[in-house]
Design an enzyme around this catalytic site. Structure first.
Site, PDB file in Angstrom:
ATOM      1  N   LYS A 137       0.822  -1.205   0.000  1.00 12.86           N
ATOM      2  CA  LYS A 137       0.000   0.000   0.000  1.00 12.86           C
ATOM      3  C   LYS A 137       0.854   1.252   0.000  1.00 12.86           C
ATOM      4  O   LYS A 137       0.531   2.249  -0.643  1.00 12.86           O
ATOM      5  CB  LYS A 137      -0.917  -0.025   1.225  1.00 12.86           C
ATOM      6  CG  LYS A 137      -1.856   1.156   1.354  1.00 12.86           C
ATOM      7  CD  LYS A 137      -2.721   1.002   2.589  1.00 12.86           C
ATOM      8  CE  LYS A 137      -3.669   2.190   2.758  1.00 12.86           C
ATOM      9  NZ  LYS A 137      -4.508   2.019   3.982  1.00 12.86           N
TER      10      LYS A 137
ATOM     11  N   HIS B  64       4.924   1.450   8.430  1.00 15.68           N
ATOM     12  CA  HIS B  64       4.171   2.706   8.445  1.00 15.68           C
ATOM     13  C   HIS B  64       5.144   3.858   8.225  1.00 15.68           C
ATOM     14  O   HIS B  64       6.225   3.906   8.838  1.00 15.68           O
ATOM     15  CB  HIS B  64       3.469   2.902   9.791  1.00 15.68           C
ATOM     16  CG  HIS B  64       2.197   2.130   9.924  1.00 15.68           C
ATOM     17  ND1 HIS B  64       2.049   1.056  10.775  1.00 15.68           N
ATOM     18  CD2 HIS B  64       0.999   2.271   9.296  1.00 15.68           C
ATOM     19  CE1 HIS B  64       0.826   0.573  10.676  1.00 15.68           C
ATOM     20  NE2 HIS B  64       0.174   1.284   9.791  1.00 15.68           N
TER      21      HIS B  64
ATOM     22  N   TYR C  34      -3.205   3.143  16.385  1.00 14.14           N
ATOM     23  CA  TYR C  34      -3.535   1.764  16.745  1.00 14.14           C
ATOM     24  C   TYR C  34      -3.578   1.574  18.264  1.00 14.14           C
ATOM     25  O   TYR C  34      -4.324   0.737  18.765  1.00 14.14           O
ATOM     26  CB  TYR C  34      -2.483   0.803  16.184  1.00 14.14           C
ATOM     27  CG  TYR C  34      -2.620   0.493  14.725  1.00 14.14           C
ATOM     28  CD1 TYR C  34      -3.271  -0.652  14.296  1.00 14.14           C
ATOM     29  CD2 TYR C  34      -2.068   1.323  13.762  1.00 14.14           C
ATOM     30  CE1 TYR C  34      -3.377  -0.959  12.946  1.00 14.14           C
ATOM     31  CE2 TYR C  34      -2.162   1.028  12.414  1.00 14.14           C
ATOM     32  CZ  TYR C  34      -2.820  -0.114  12.012  1.00 14.14           C
ATOM     33  OH  TYR C  34      -2.924  -0.403  10.681  1.00 14.14           O
TER      34      TYR C  34
END
Length: 339
Positions: free
Chosen positions: A204, A312, A321
């Site tokens: 991603k 990330h 999170y």
């Protein structure tokens, strides 16, 4: 004007640029590769829904008039659609118009004003997957069957159960996304004295594969909870030496050549949790990634160390999170509770 060849997705012809001269076969292939298959399916599905709404209400879908689009999102909001869903629909409509070299109807003042009001009225935090981590993860892994018994023939390894154990433990320790788990191949797994190293060609945050992304899969002290052991056990039992790592297993307990679909990864996690009966969710494949982040934080890992594994790019995303866990740290109300 001529459109390039469809990409196999219903409505895909609208997802490719409208051009004066036909695209070559190779050009059309590159156009299709510009968006993932899941993204193309989502765009096509959203466009079919919007164009159907326009047909029912006497509007042209392409190009869409501002009053058509504002009426559409107003009806969606009134029917209880989530802000995230409406946002995705707008993105799909915008994309189709851009591919036709048409003005973006989502930029119209009427649409932006209605959209702002919808977000302020109906906006809410997205529903987060519940983190799956020890001790719940232990129960879920233990509930995966390892053998199959038969009345008329000898028992054998339960291949689906072994696959599920590998998926759960590899997913938790690696913190891979479900699409990355589904795409993992034997060639992506390298031996290392401390475990395994997984190479992620695309992700991603790295859609073009311009930067190598490596994820570690360490040996665990407990063999029953070791992702390397679970992975090796599954591959050996399934006879997999190349190609996709996580594959479909038939009801007759036979491994196929077909890799799992990302949505199947989601369903496998949900079924595994249901077998363990550990309580309400929401549970999904993302629970493994969220569980990694939350549990690592509880064990003292820094946000930077966690981001090194999860890849990330923003430490703020990692913090999102673990915000529930963080809420109790150095908190005045928690201190007052001891009075």
């Amino acid at each position: 004007m001529t459109d390039p060849a469809p990409t196999g997705v219903p409505g895909a012809e609208l997802l490719a640029p409208q051009v004066d001269l036909p695209l070559t076969e190779q050009e059309a292939a590159y156009v299709a590769a510009a968006r993932s298959a899941n993204t193309r399916r989502g765009y096509a599905s959203d466009w079919r829904e919007f164009s159907g709404w326009c047909a029912r209400h006497g509007h042209e879908a392409l190009p869409a008039a501002p009053e058509a689009l504002s009426g559409y999102i107003t009806e969606l909001a009134g029917a209880g659609a989530k802000v995230g869903t409406i946002s995705r629909r707008l993105s799909s409509i915008r994309f189709v118009h851009v591919m036709r070299d048409l003005p973006d109807p989502t930029d119209a003042r009427r649409v932006t004003a209605v959209w702002e009001g919808i977000r302020r009225t109906h906006g809410a935090p997205p529903v987060q997957a519940r983190p799956l981590m020890p001790p719940d993860l232990d129960d879920v892994v233990d509930a995966c069957p390892t053998t199959r018994s038969y009345a008329t023939r000898p028992g054998e390894d339960d291949l689906a159960g072994l696959r599920d154990r590998a998926l759960l433990l590899v997913g938790f320790f690696s913190a891979l996304r479900r699409s990355e788990l589904a795409a993992l191949t034997v060639a992506d797994v390298a031996d290392h004295p401390r475990g395994r190293v997984l190479s992620i060609p695309r992700s991603k945050t790295n859609p073009y594969g311009t930067e190598p992304e490596l994820v570690v899969l360490p040996h665990a002290h407990r063999a029953a909870r070791c992702p390397v052991t679970a992975l090796r056990t599954w591959l050996d039992a399934a006879g997999i030496t190349e190609g996709p790592v996580l594959r479909k297993v038939t009801r007759g307990n036979r491994v196929t050549d077909r890799p799992l679909h990302p949505e199947s990864v989601n369903e496998i996690v949900q079924r595994a949790v249901a077998r363990a009966d550990i309580g309400p969710g929401p549970w999904s494949a993302h629970s493994l990634r969220a569980g990694h982040v939350t549990y690592a934080h509880q064990r003292g890992a820094s946000d930077r160390a966690i981001a090194h594994q999860t890849r990330h790019r923003s430490l703020a995303t990692v913090g999102a999170y673990i915000r529930i866990d963080n809420a109790w740290e150095d908190n005045s109300a928690a201190l007052l509770a001891g009075l």
